[in-house]
Every structure is written in C-alpha cells, then in structure tokens.
Design a protein around this motif. Structure first.
Motif, PDB file in Angstrom:
ATOM      1  N   THR A 192       0.850  -1.197   0.000  1.00 34.54           N
ATOM      2  CA  THR A 192       0.000   0.000   0.000  1.00 34.54           C
ATOM      3  C   THR A 192       0.887   1.250   0.000  1.00 34.54           C
ATOM      4  O   THR A 192       0.688   2.187  -0.769  1.00 34.54           O
ATOM      5  N   GLU A 193       1.868   1.195   0.886  1.00 37.33           N
ATOM      6  CA  GLU A 193       2.831   2.292   1.006  1.00 37.33           C
ATOM      7  C   GLU A 193       3.545   2.540  -0.333  1.00 37.33           C
ATOM      8  O   GLU A 193       3.752   3.684  -0.736  1.00 37.33           O
ATOM      9  N   ALA A 194       3.899   1.445  -1.013  1.00 34.92           N
ATOM     10  CA  ALA A 194       4.643   1.586  -2.275  1.00 34.92           C
ATOM     11  C   ALA A 194       3.802   2.302  -3.332  1.00 34.92           C
ATOM     12  O   ALA A 194       4.318   3.123  -4.099  1.00 34.92           O
ATOM     13  N   ILE A 195       2.523   2.008  -3.363  1.00 33.96           N
ATOM     14  CA  ILE A 195       1.642   2.674  -4.337  1.00 33.96           C
ATOM     15  C   ILE A 195       1.563   4.165  -4.006  1.00 33.96           C
ATOM     16  O   ILE A 195       1.664   5.024  -4.881  1.00 33.96           O
ATOM     17  N   VAL A 196       1.409   4.456  -2.725  1.00 32.85           N
ATOM     18  CA  VAL A 196       1.338   5.860  -2.301  1.00 32.85           C
ATOM     19  C   VAL A 196       2.638   6.579  -2.679  1.00 32.85           C
ATOM     20  O   VAL A 196       2.626   7.672  -3.255  1.00 32.85           O
ATOM     21  N   ARG A 197       3.759   5.927  -2.393  1.00 33.78           N
ATOM     22  CA  ARG A 197       5.068   6.544  -2.674  1.00 33.78           C
ATOM     23  C   ARG A 197       5.248   6.792  -4.172  1.00 33.78           C
ATOM     24  O   ARG A 197       5.667   7.866  -4.578  1.00 33.78           O
ATOM     25  N   GLU A 198       4.912   5.781  -4.974  1.00 33.54           N
ATOM     26  CA  GLU A 198       5.066   5.928  -6.425  1.00 33.54           C
ATOM     27  C   GLU A 198       4.257   7.094  -6.958  1.00 33.54           C
ATOM     28  O   GLU A 198       4.730   7.870  -7.784  1.00 33.54           O
ATOM     29  N   GLU A 199       3.040   7.206  -6.484  1.00 32.65           N
ATOM     30  CA  GLU A 199       2.172   8.271  -7.006  1.00 32.65           C
ATOM     31  C   GLU A 199       2.594   9.650  -6.482  1.00 32.65           C
ATOM     32  O   GLU A 199       2.461  10.639  -7.185  1.00 32.65           O
ATOM     33  N   MET A 200       3.091   9.700  -5.271  1.00 32.65           N
ATOM     34  CA  MET A 200       3.589  10.986  -4.752  1.00 32.65           C
ATOM     35  C   MET A 200       4.819  11.415  -5.555  1.00 32.65           C
ATOM     36  O   MET A 200       4.955  12.580  -5.921  1.00 32.65           O
ATOM     37  N   ASN A 201       5.697  10.461  -5.817  1.00 26.24           N
ATOM     38  CA  ASN A 201       6.892  10.783  -6.602  1.00 26.24           C
ATOM     39  C   ASN A 201       6.506  11.233  -8.006  1.00 26.24           C
ATOM     40  O   ASN A 201       7.056  12.194  -8.530  1.00 26.24           O
ATOM     41  N   ARG A 202       5.541  10.538  -8.576  1.00 22.62           N
ATOM     42  CA  ARG A 202       5.081  10.885  -9.914  1.00 22.62           C
ATOM     43  C   ARG A 202       4.545  12.330  -9.945  1.00 22.62           C
ATOM     44  O   ARG A 202       4.704  13.040 -10.926  1.00 22.62           O
ATOM     45  N   ALA A 203       3.944  12.741  -8.824  1.00 23.07           N
ATOM     46  CA  ALA A 203       3.373  14.092  -8.747  1.00 23.07           C
ATOM     47  C   ALA A 203       4.441  15.147  -8.432  1.00 23.07           C
ATOM     48  O   ALA A 203       4.117  16.312  -8.242  1.00 23.07           O
TER      49      ALA A 203
END
Ligand code: ATP
Ligand code: MG
Ligand code: MG
Ligand code: MG
Length: 565
Positions: free
Chosen positions: A53-64
């Motif tokens: 779950t954390e990894a998805i959040v991290r990926e999308e935050m980085n993408r933003a």
C-alpha cells in the motif's frame, strides 16, 4: 516465499473484542496482534500488505513531483509553542519529558517540523513551489481507540506539505494532490468518494476528504445523485450552492469594512452589560483592525456551537487562543470556522443568520460591528444537520442527496499562512521583499487504508484482497506432498518457474490437510490459488481457483504461465 519461512498465525475463533469485520479478519488472518489499547504489531503477512500500500502511495507521490523526507516522530515543544498548538491540541497530543526536563511530544502530525525545516532551507521564491512528504508513524492519544488499525493510537500516515509564493500556486498543487489521491485509491482498487470537508483543528481554507465507502464507516457523507456534489453530512446543508471546487474558493472572502466601537457602544449595541462584552484582545503579530474574535449573544452550549460549522464564518481570521479570550473576556468561547481551534468565535447563531457580527479589532478598546463574512453567500439551510436524509434536495440544486457511510482515508487542506505566519517562514520575492509562504498539507492514513480495503473486500470465508495490495498474488498448494515425491518435485519446479517469471508466489509446504490449508488461504485472501496433486499430475494439469469469484479452472503445465500472468 515458503510457508516454512513465514509466520502464519491464523485463528479459528473471532476475537471477542473485535467489533468490525476488518479488525476481526486482520486478527484472524494473522496480519496484526494487539500490544495495548490502540497499539498493534504488524505480523509478516500484514506487513507485506502495508508495504505494498505504502509503495503505491510513494510511487504516485513521486510521480506528482513530491520529494520524500523522513522527520523525527518525537518533536520539541518549542515548535508547538511557537504555533500555539501546544495549548490548543489537547489530550490527543502525547507529551513527553526527557531526562533534562525538556518537553517533547510524539508527533500526531508534522506542520511545525516541516515549516521549521523549510524556513531554514528555502530562502528564495525561485525554490518554490516545493512539496515534501514522508511515510511515517504518528501517535494520537485517541479518546476511544477502536476498530483495530482503523482508529489506532499509533498508525502509519503519509503526510505531505507544500509551500508556495501565492494562492494560485497552492491551488495548482492542491489540484495535483486531489488527482494523485484519486489515482492512488483507484490503483489500490477501492470504491471511494472525494467529499468537501470541514477544516478541523489543522485549520485553513479549502479541504477535501477521501472516503472509502463502507457500512462500518464512522462518517456519513452525502452526495447528489445528479451532480459531482459530495460533502460530509455535517457540511452538506451549510455550504453555498456551488460546485465543490468553486465553493472551496468562494469561502475565501474578506471582511467588510467595519466600524469601530468602544465597549460602551458595544454594550449598547448588544443590549448586554459591558462586562459580558468582549474586551479587546491585542494579539501579537496581528494587524490592527483585524478580527480577533466574535462576541456571544445569549447562552449557548459550547459543545453544540463547536459541533456546528457556520458558513458565514469563512474569512481568513487572525488568531487568539481560546484560553486568551477566556482570560480577557471572562467568558467561555467556542471555536469554529476554517481555522478551527485557532479562531475563538462566539456567536449567537440566531443573530448569525442576519449577519453583522461583533468582534474584537486588535486595537485597544476598539471593536468592530457589522462585520460580515461571505456576505454574498446565500442563506444557509437551517435544518438540523443530524437529520439530513436521503432524498433531500442537494445543496447545489442538482438532484437529491444520497447518504452513505465512509471511512476517511485521506484528507487534503489548503492551510494558507496559518503555520508559516506563526513560524515566520518567509522567502525573498523577485523584488527582494520578504514574503510569508502559503502552505498546503495532504494526509493519507496508510494503515487505515489496509483496514478499509478489508471492510470493502471480504466474504464469509475471509478477506478478498484487491490484487494490488494482496500479501501474495498466488499461493501454490501441493496436496499430500509428504506422500508423493512426484508432487513435491513438480511443485518445486512450478514454484521456481513462477518465481523466475516474476510472479509474487508463495508455496504452502506445511503439509496440512487440504481442507485446513484451503480454509487458511480463503481467510488470508490470496487472490489466486494453484493446487497440485497426484490426480492432476496424471492428467498433466494444475487446478486453479480464483478467490474473489470462486471460479475454478484446470491449466495445463504448458499454459500455466500465460494463464497466471
Ligand atoms: P479522523 O476524523 O478519523 O479522526 P482526522 O481527520 O483526525 O481523522 P487527519 O488529521 O485528517 O485525521 O489525518 C490524515 C489521515 O490520517 C486521516 O485521513 C486518516 O486516514 C488517518 N488517521 C487519522 N487518525 C487516525 C487514527 N487514529 N488511526 C488510523 N488512521 C488515522
Ligand atoms: Mg482525528
Ligand atoms: Mg476527520
Ligand atoms: Mg481529517
């Protein structure tokens, strides 16, 4: 991964103290264990879900375009005193004293720490905007910790903070975060709604909450069946008719030019004895003539006042702590409005509907009357907010309201200058002037998301994970392998083949009776199950079962990879 290397701690019985299904299933599936009230250990299987779950959040935050940092969870009291929250936050703040008798707290949130960092590191407008986030453990001494990790005391949050030169830039990042949150919850595979929200004690102007829809949700949300309108039930009837986005920006209205009055004039105006009138509060740092508080007319149950969100009080007010107002006025005060507990507001709600507030002016013995907030906003609905019902007209005039229960998994705010002002977080502008930065903050309850996902995805046999966050995607179960070298060898071969193909697979080598093993995997909720036995080997097939639909199939060994991938 092999089950022989994995702590599987499933329970047959439903623990008596677990009230809602996610809490029951997290305990029964062996994802978590309770240490003390609101404190949980993540066991290996549960931690895999949390990390995904954390990894998805991290990926999308980085993408933003947000940048990851990691701040201490223990924070010095001085920063909280600077922001005024050391007094305001109340008992949810866990306060700690170190061996030198210095005060600290265990961070429930990180506005102060990040603002302190940014005021030191960011000097020029050229470095803005910037959006910094972390994924970190928070502690809130919740009055009633319950539902396991849904309302824990220690929990994992992703919190981001953005800094800007102006409102337009803040709005830009806010919109990006709104979209990022939508992507995150879509990727995880949750049924969610973004709703207009109150800004609570964190304060600020515009705010949206992201809710996962579930009958066990602690919040009620109302949405129109014909438009995008969606809000907390608390807010549903008090917001002006406008689209959610438009409404958020409309609430930033300035105070009308008010008249100044002395206490005596005020007392006359209010038809109240002078001692019941608000004495002037001089608030350090606030400009003269700015509003510091509103005056009460009549007796009120303060809790009731606090509970209400009044749409007329929507201006960017200046601060005075409730304690300070109480000290100066000798009267109790309530706190409402976009800056939450930072704004001592005492309002006669009957009078409020005809506007023309009275308030302190931050100038010795001067008061303002005829202060109006959001004068152009339409009259609020007067219905009892607790009685909003499905079928009531939507406040935006489009269609009728539907009511659903939701779990707040994310929350985004436009903080404005609330913290940067108090902590004097300034940058140099293009013309060399010093300017206070404008801030936004954006939270996701990562551990709560895991619990919410279970609330939405389970059946009578156990958890039905969305594939995106399942502890494993595939479990391979050799049947009666202890009796059959053939089965053992083939299972090992299939396992290696899947691993090499990058499949997130677990092999159950416990040698349990098939029924017992199947029950475990139904409970744990791995999306895809492969069963390998003598009979299948004879026919050259492996049995497949899909957890969510219950659909079964037989795959030949040759087609297995294509089927699974
Ligand atoms: P709530 O209304 O549920 O108390 P909050 O509004 O106090 O939450 P925020 O300050 O908005 O919470 O924090 C950001 C996110 O952290 C929330 O949207 C929620 O997902 C999560 N969160 C807050 N409190 C808890 C808690 N006690 N346990 C687990 N997650 C929490
Ligand atoms: Mg809370
Ligand atoms: Mg909340
Ligand atoms: Mg919130």
């Amino acid at each position: 991964m092999r089950t022989s290397n994995l702590l599987i701690a499933t329970l047959k019985e439903t623990p008596a103290d677990a009230e809602i299904v996610s809490h029951q299933l997290m305990l029964r599936a062996g994802l978590i264990r309770r240490l003390a009230s609101g404190l949980y250990t993540w066991l290996p299987l549960g931690l895999r879900v949390l990390r995904k779950t954390e990894a998805i959040v991290r990926e999308e935050m980085n993408r933003a375009g947000a940048q990851e940092v990691l701040m201490p969870s223990v924070q010095p009291a001085e920063l909280w005193q600077e922001s005024g929250r050391w007094e305001q936050y109340g008992p949810e703040l866990l306060r700690i004293i170190d061996r030198h008798q210095r005060d600290f707290c265990y961070g429930p949130t990180h506005e102060e720490v990040i603002t302190d960092l940014v005021r030191q590191e960011i000097r020029s407008y050229k470095q803005l905007p910037i959006n910094l986030y972390q994924i970190q453990t928070k502690f809130r001494d919740e009055i009633r910790p319950r539902f396991g990790l849904m309302r824990a005391r220690e929990f994992l949050m992703k919190d981001a903070y953005s800094f800007h030169l102006d409102q337009a830039s803040l709005q830009d990042t806010y919109d990006t975060m709104y979209q990022t949150y939508s992507r995150i919850f879509e990727r995880i595979g949750l049924n969610y709604r973004a709703v207009l929200a109150d800004t609570g004690s964190i304060g600020g102007n515009a705010s949206h909450e992201f809710h996962v829809l579930a009958s066990s949700g602690e919040d009620a949300i109302a949405f129109s069946n014909q438009s995008d309108y969606a809000a907390n039930v608390e807010l549903a009837q008090t917001l002006p008719p406008a689209s959610p986005r438009a409404a958020a920006s409309e609430t930033m209205q300035s105070v009308d030019t008010p008249q100044k009055h002395t206490i005596d004039e005020l007392s006359e105006f209010l038809k109240l004895p002078a001692e019941r009138c608000l004495k002037t509060l001089l608030v350090e740092g606030a400009e003269k003539n700015t509003v510091v508080a509103l005056v009460v007319r009549g007796d009120h149950d303060l809790n009731e006042i606090k509970a209400e969100k009044h749409p007329l009080v929507a201006a960017p007010l200046t601060f005075a702590t409730p304690e300070k107002v109480r000290e100066v006025c000798g009267a109790n005060i309530g706190s409402i409005g976009p800056r939450g507990l930072d704004i001592p507001v005492i309002v006669d709600f009957a009078a409020a509907h005809v506007a023309d507030f009275v308030c302190g002016a931050n100038e010795d013995e001067k008061h303002l009357i005829g202060v109006n907030w959001g004068r152009d906003l339409p009259e609020p609905e007067t219905a009892d907010l607790r009685n909003v019902q499905a079928g009531d007209p939507s406040p935006d005039g489009n269609g009728t309201l539907e009511i659903a229960r939701g779990i707040e998994v994310g929350h985004i705010f436009q903080l404005g200058e609330k913290y940067s002002n108090k902590l004097n977080a300034v940058v140099l502008t293009e013309t060399g002037q010093s300017q206070v930065m404008t801030m936004g903050c954006y939270g996701i309850g990562v551990s709560r998301v895991v619990a919410a996902a279970i609330e939405q995805n389970h059946d009578e046999r156990g958890i039905v994970w969305p594939q995106s966050i399942a502890p494993f995607e595939v479990v391979l179960i050799p049947v009666n392998a202890h009796k059959s070298q053939r089965v053992r060898d083939k299972a090992e071969q299939v396992y290696q083949q899947l691993l090499e193909a990058g499949v997130d697979v677990l092999i159950d080598d416990r040698g349990l009776r098939p029924g017992v093993a199947f029950a475990d995997w139904d409970l744990i909720g791995v999306p895809h199950r492969l069963i390998l036995g003598e009979r299948g080997l004879d026919n050259g097939v492996i049995e497949y079962k899909h957890r969510a639909s219950g659909d079964g199939a037989e795959f030949s060994f040759d087609s297995l990879l294509d089927e699974i991938k």
